[in-house]
Design a protein around this motif. Structure first.
Motif, short mmCIF file in Angstrom:
data_model
loop_
_atom_site.label_atom_id
_atom_site.label_comp_id
_atom_site.label_asym_id
_atom_site.label_seq_id
_atom_site.Cartn_x
_atom_site.Cartn_y
_atom_site.Cartn_z
N ALA A 157 20.24 -13.62 6.49
CA ALA A 157 19.69 -14.97 6.34
C ALA A 157 20.81 -16.01 6.29
O ALA A 157 20.69 -17.09 6.87
CB ALA A 157 18.83 -15.05 5.09
N HIS B 219 14.13 -15.80 6.10
CA HIS B 219 14.45 -16.32 4.78
C HIS B 219 13.37 -15.99 3.74
O HIS B 219 13.69 -15.72 2.58
CB HIS B 219 14.72 -17.83 4.86
N LEU C 244 18.18 -14.16 -2.12
CA LEU C 244 18.59 -15.54 -1.92
C LEU C 244 18.90 -16.15 -3.28
O LEU C 244 18.16 -15.95 -4.24
CB LEU C 244 17.49 -16.38 -1.27
N GLN D 277 20.86 -21.33 -2.22
CA GLN D 277 20.42 -21.08 -0.84
C GLN D 277 18.99 -21.56 -0.63
O GLN D 277 18.69 -22.19 0.38
CB GLN D 277 20.54 -19.59 -0.50
N ILE E 90 17.68 -24.50 2.00
CA ILE E 90 16.59 -24.31 2.94
C ILE E 90 15.51 -25.36 2.70
O ILE E 90 14.93 -25.90 3.65
CB ILE E 90 16.02 -22.88 2.85
#
Length: 133
Positions: free
Chosen positions: A47, A66, A75, A79, A83
């Motif tokens: 990812a 993701h 994650l 992160q 996103i």
């Protein structure tokens, strides 16, 4: 050895993941990466090295990757926040439904269930139980 920029290292790692997927990476390099960069090839790493598609219509697979990494607990909060800046509703139930993914609450429950089942079960000793012979 020369210093490489973070961007160059991301590109290099992406190339190694692609070679791994194609079966063309050297086994010694895989062993070295496994030792030096644990998790270099997991969902979280994949990812992190996946470029954001310029065209919003092409973002489905990127978002799905993701979501999978998020559901696997791979994650970080930073992160996820990054996103969120790119695709604010990437992890919403509507986005998940469009990609055929479980709703966020279901994914969280599944993650919690997996964590519980990974813990060793406690065994209660009963003092009056006779040992089997």
């Amino acid at each position: 050895m020369t210093e490489r920029s973070e961007e160059e290292l991301v590109v290099w790692l992406k190339e190694q993941i692609e070679a791994f997927d194609a079966g063309t990476i050297d086994a010694d390099l895989v062993a070295h990466l496994d030792e030096e960069i644990p998790g270099w090839n997991d969902l979280g790493a994949r990812a992190r090295v996946a470029p954001v598609p310029e065209d919003e219509a092409d973002r489905g697979p990127w978002i799905a990757l993701h979501i999978d990494a998020f559901d696997a607990g791979e994650l970080t909060a930073e992160q996820s926040a990054r996103i969120d800046e790119i695709v604010p509703d990437w992890n919403s139930d509507a986005s998940r439904a469009a990609l055929g993914k479980a709703p966020a609450a279901a994914a969280a429950a599944e993650q919690a269930e997996s964590a519980e089942s990974a813990e060793p079960a406690e065994t209660a000793a009963t003092p009056d139980a006779a040992p089997e012979s």
